[in-house]
Design a protein around this motif. Structure first.
Motif, PDB file in Angstrom:
ATOM      1  N   HIS A  51       1.960  10.786   0.257  1.00 51.14           N
ATOM      2  CA  HIS A  51       0.579  10.577  -0.175  1.00 51.14           C
ATOM      3  C   HIS A  51      -0.195   9.893   0.955  1.00 51.14           C
ATOM      4  O   HIS A  51       0.386   9.386   1.916  1.00 51.14           O
ATOM      5  CB  HIS A  51       0.525   9.687  -1.419  1.00 51.14           C
ATOM      6  CG  HIS A  51       1.210  10.295  -2.608  1.00 51.14           C
ATOM      7  ND1 HIS A  51       0.639  11.266  -3.384  1.00 51.14           N
ATOM      8  CD2 HIS A  51       2.428  10.043  -3.147  1.00 51.14           C
ATOM      9  CE1 HIS A  51       1.462  11.605  -4.352  1.00 51.14           C
ATOM     10  NE2 HIS A  51       2.564  10.876  -4.238  1.00 51.14           N
ATOM     11  N   ALA A  52      -1.508   9.881   0.815  1.00 50.23           N
ATOM     12  CA  ALA A  52      -2.351   9.192   1.797  1.00 50.23           C
ATOM     13  C   ALA A  52      -2.022   7.705   1.833  1.00 50.23           C
ATOM     14  O   ALA A  52      -2.088   7.062   2.890  1.00 50.23           O
ATOM     15  CB  ALA A  52      -3.826   9.392   1.451  1.00 50.23           C
ATOM     16  N   VAL A  96       0.904   6.984   4.262  1.00 49.70           N
ATOM     17  CA  VAL A  96       0.513   6.972   5.667  1.00 49.70           C
ATOM     18  C   VAL A  96      -0.292   5.717   5.985  1.00 49.70           C
ATOM     19  O   VAL A  96      -0.058   5.046   7.001  1.00 49.70           O
ATOM     20  CB  VAL A  96      -0.304   8.234   6.011  1.00 49.70           C
ATOM     21  CG1 VAL A  96      -0.746   8.200   7.470  1.00 49.70           C
ATOM     22  CG2 VAL A  96       0.519   9.486   5.733  1.00 49.70           C
ATOM     23  N   SER A  97      -1.237   5.370   5.118  1.00 52.93           N
ATOM     24  CA  SER A  97      -2.060   4.172   5.333  1.00 52.93           C
ATOM     25  C   SER A  97      -1.194   2.917   5.376  1.00 52.93           C
ATOM     26  O   SER A  97      -1.375   2.041   6.234  1.00 52.93           O
ATOM     27  CB  SER A  97      -3.104   4.039   4.216  1.00 52.93           C
ATOM     28  OG  SER A  97      -3.935   5.168   4.163  1.00 52.93           O
ATOM     29  N   GLY A  98      -0.241   2.832   4.453  1.00 53.56           N
ATOM     30  CA  GLY A  98       0.641   1.672   4.417  1.00 53.56           C
ATOM     31  C   GLY A  98       1.480   1.539   5.667  1.00 53.56           C
ATOM     32  O   GLY A  98       1.648   0.435   6.206  1.00 53.56           O
ATOM     33  N   LEU A  99       2.000   2.653   6.171  1.00 50.71           N
ATOM     34  CA  LEU A  99       2.813   2.614   7.391  1.00 50.71           C
ATOM     35  C   LEU A  99       1.980   2.213   8.603  1.00 50.71           C
ATOM     36  O   LEU A  99       2.463   1.495   9.495  1.00 50.71           O
ATOM     37  CB  LEU A  99       3.467   3.977   7.628  1.00 50.71           C
ATOM     38  CG  LEU A  99       4.570   4.377   6.648  1.00 50.71           C
ATOM     39  CD1 LEU A  99       5.074   5.773   6.942  1.00 50.71           C
ATOM     40  CD2 LEU A  99       5.721   3.377   6.716  1.00 50.71           C
ATOM     41  N   VAL A 100       0.723   2.675   8.653  1.00 48.30           N
ATOM     42  CA  VAL A 100      -0.165   2.304   9.767  1.00 48.30           C
ATOM     43  C   VAL A 100      -0.432   0.799   9.755  1.00 48.30           C
ATOM     44  O   VAL A 100      -0.348   0.112  10.784  1.00 48.30           O
ATOM     45  CB  VAL A 100      -1.487   3.088   9.699  1.00 48.30           C
ATOM     46  CG1 VAL A 100      -2.496   2.524  10.697  1.00 48.30           C
ATOM     47  CG2 VAL A 100      -1.239   4.565   9.972  1.00 48.30           C
ATOM     48  N   VAL A 101      -0.767   0.255   8.572  1.00 45.82           N
ATOM     49  CA  VAL A 101      -1.012  -1.186   8.445  1.00 45.82           C
ATOM     50  C   VAL A 101       0.255  -1.975   8.771  1.00 45.82           C
ATOM     51  O   VAL A 101       0.209  -2.996   9.465  1.00 45.82           O
ATOM     52  CB  VAL A 101      -1.498  -1.521   7.015  1.00 45.82           C
ATOM     53  CG1 VAL A 101      -1.613  -3.032   6.819  1.00 45.82           C
ATOM     54  CG2 VAL A 101      -2.850  -0.860   6.748  1.00 45.82           C
ATOM     55  N   ASN A 102       1.400  -1.477   8.286  1.00 43.85           N
ATOM     56  CA  ASN A 102       2.682  -2.125   8.533  1.00 43.85           C
ATOM     57  C   ASN A 102       2.978  -2.207  10.028  1.00 43.85           C
ATOM     58  O   ASN A 102       3.376  -3.252  10.552  1.00 43.85           O
ATOM     59  CB  ASN A 102       3.776  -1.335   7.810  1.00 43.85           C
ATOM     60  CG  ASN A 102       5.152  -1.920   8.000  1.00 43.85           C
ATOM     61  OD1 ASN A 102       5.780  -1.672   9.009  1.00 43.85           O
ATOM     62  ND2 ASN A 102       5.610  -2.670   7.023  1.00 43.85           N
ATOM     63  N   ILE A 137       0.845  -1.205   0.000  1.00 46.84           N
ATOM     64  CA  ILE A 137       0.000   0.000   0.000  1.00 46.84           C
ATOM     65  C   ILE A 137       0.876   1.250   0.000  1.00 46.84           C
ATOM     66  O   ILE A 137       0.639   2.197  -0.763  1.00 46.84           O
ATOM     67  CB  ILE A 137      -0.940   0.000   1.220  1.00 46.84           C
ATOM     68  CG1 ILE A 137      -1.966  -1.139   1.104  1.00 46.84           C
ATOM     69  CG2 ILE A 137      -1.670   1.342   1.332  1.00 46.84           C
ATOM     70  CD1 ILE A 137      -2.806  -1.338   2.346  1.00 46.84           C
ATOM     71  N   ALA A 138       1.898   1.264   0.861  1.00 48.66           N
ATOM     72  CA  ALA A 138       2.797   2.419   0.916  1.00 48.66           C
ATOM     73  C   ALA A 138       3.541   2.595  -0.402  1.00 48.66           C
ATOM     74  O   ALA A 138       3.779   3.714  -0.862  1.00 48.66           O
ATOM     75  CB  ALA A 138       3.787   2.249   2.068  1.00 48.66           C
ATOM     76  N   ALA A 139       3.903   1.470  -1.007  1.00 50.50           N
ATOM     77  CA  ALA A 139       4.662   1.524  -2.263  1.00 50.50           C
ATOM     78  C   ALA A 139       3.847   2.150  -3.389  1.00 50.50           C
ATOM     79  O   ALA A 139       4.385   2.879  -4.226  1.00 50.50           O
ATOM     80  CB  ALA A 139       5.088   0.113  -2.664  1.00 50.50           C
ATOM     81  N   LEU A 140       2.534   1.906  -3.396  1.00 51.81           N
ATOM     82  CA  LEU A 140       1.683   2.428  -4.470  1.00 51.81           C
ATOM     83  C   LEU A 140       1.678   3.952  -4.511  1.00 51.81           C
ATOM     84  O   LEU A 140       1.505   4.545  -5.573  1.00 51.81           O
ATOM     85  CB  LEU A 140       0.243   1.909  -4.292  1.00 51.81           C
ATOM     86  CG  LEU A 140       0.040   0.405  -4.545  1.00 51.81           C
ATOM     87  CD1 LEU A 140      -1.392   0.005  -4.208  1.00 51.81           C
ATOM     88  CD2 LEU A 140       0.370   0.055  -5.989  1.00 51.81           C
ATOM     89  N   GLY A 141       1.891   4.571  -3.356  1.00 49.25           N
ATOM     90  CA  GLY A 141       1.889   6.029  -3.325  1.00 49.25           C
ATOM     91  C   GLY A 141       3.265   6.634  -3.168  1.00 49.25           C
ATOM     92  O   GLY A 141       3.397   7.848  -3.041  1.00 49.25           O
ATOM     93  N   ASP A 142       4.304   5.783  -3.176  1.00 48.20           N
ATOM     94  CA  ASP A 142       5.628   6.277  -2.815  1.00 48.20           C
ATOM     95  C   ASP A 142       6.673   6.106  -3.913  1.00 48.20           C
ATOM     96  O   ASP A 142       7.596   6.894  -4.031  1.00 48.20           O
ATOM     97  CB  ASP A 142       6.090   5.556  -1.546  1.00 48.20           C
ATOM     98  CG  ASP A 142       7.445   6.046  -1.057  1.00 48.20           C
ATOM     99  OD1 ASP A 142       7.715   7.249  -1.176  1.00 48.20           O
ATOM    100  OD2 ASP A 142       8.232   5.227  -0.568  1.00 48.20           O
TER     101      ASP A 142
END
Length: 324
Positions: free
Chosen positions: A283-284, A287-293, A146-151
């Motif tokens: 990107h959002a 942040v979402s990816g880091l929270v899930v991670n 998820i984080a990769a998709l926005g990073d």
């Protein structure tokens, strides 16, 4: 049964090993990045790190500061695959840092726990619990994606190098865990064998790839610049610290624990990477990816704590069964 209980590492040692590895690993990423930006010869840098480790442990043993044993041919043969996989991992990781920003690099390396989990099953370690699989490792990997998709600013060659290092890291962590458990080797002994066996292999590579002797002349020229010399010395010292804490964490905990610690460390490294390096838009999805991670890492810690807490109870029931 009593001997086995005494050999089980305490919770405090396990915690210290994991935290120490996490801090050392996070610091090492930034130091290596700083060195590679000024000195592009990654294989020569790795050779220097391994040479420094070998010499430190050798003289420490001769002066009585460590109880590590000398080189044993049979043990060296067993640990040769560990050394090969370790150096392949570091070589590909260092090479990927030449053109890959730290958040992107760490996001790819976060796939290592899933690879270790699969390797453990394939090597007959047994099927992990549902908590560890579903709510920890898979959450961690999902957060990475998820984080990769926005990073990511796509770099096919950099991706390939980093993903290859994930494979080699998985193999050597699994082998280190097995070697420490079966052969009774300490983290310092495994580190000494690893660095000693690495030197011929790395020396051959820096000659074949053409790094040597240009890398040596450039290094001598760069060392006249004090800031670079300081960073280089820090890189050599932290290379020793990172190797020790990594092997210690893998032996007293497990290969999967070591990779999960690396993932949690990656949250801090990614954040610092945004602040210190710049050039990466938040990107959002990041942040979402880091929270899930992070949620996956916390759940894994809880699951492992429950497993560790359940071991003494099982041990007591086994002892009572023998008494009957």
């Amino acid at each position: 049964m009593e001997v086995q209980a005494e050999m089980e590492p305490s919770s405090s040692i396990s915690l210290v090993a994991a935290v120490s590895y996490g801090i050392a690993s996070m610091v090492m990423v930034f130091i290596n990045k700083a060195v590679i930006m000024q000195y592009p010869h990654s294989m020569t840098l790795l050779t220097l790190q391994q040479l420094a480790t070998s010499l430190l442990i050798h003289f420490g043993r001769r002066m009585g500061y460590t109880r590590a044993k000398g080189i044993d041919l049979a043990t060296a043969k067993k640990l040769l695959p560990v050394s090969i996989f370790y150096n392949a991992n570091v070589a590909f990781a260092l090479a990927s840092l030449k053109g890959v920003n730290i958040p992107m690099y760490i996001a790819i390396k976060r796939l290592t726990p899933l690879a270790v989990l699969i390797a453990g099953v394939l090597f007959g370690k047994g099927k992990p619990t549902t908590q560890v699989v579903a709510l920890s490792v898979l959450l961690t990997a999902a957060g990475c994606v998820i984080a990769a998709l926005g990073d990511f600013s796509f770099d096919l060659f950099g991706y390939g190098l980093a993903l290859t290092s994930v494979f080699f890291q998985t193999m050597y962590l699994v082998l280190v865990e097995k070697s420490g458990a079966e052969d009774g080797l300490s983290s310092i002994e495994i580190m000494f064998y690893n660095s000693f066996l690495s030197l011929p292999f790395l020396s051959f590579l820096i000659i074949v790839t053409g790094e040597f002797p240009n890398s040596l002349s450039l290094l001598l020229a760069k060392c006249s610049y004090l800031p670079f010399l300081v960073i280089l010395v820090l890189s050599l010292v932290m290379g020793i610290v990172l190797n020790f804490t990594m092997f210690l964490c893998t032996i007293v905990n497990s290969a999967l624990t070591t990779t999960i610690v690396g993932v949690l460390k990656g949250v801090g490294s990614t954040t610092l990477g945004f602040v210190l390096l710049g050039g990466v838009e938040v990107h959002a999805l990041n942040v979402s990816g880091l929270v899930v991670n992070t949620a996956g890492g916390v759940w894994y810690s809880y699951a492992k704590y429950r497993q560790k807490k359940a071991k003494p109870a099982k041990l007591m029931s086994d002892l009572e069964a023998h008494k009957k």
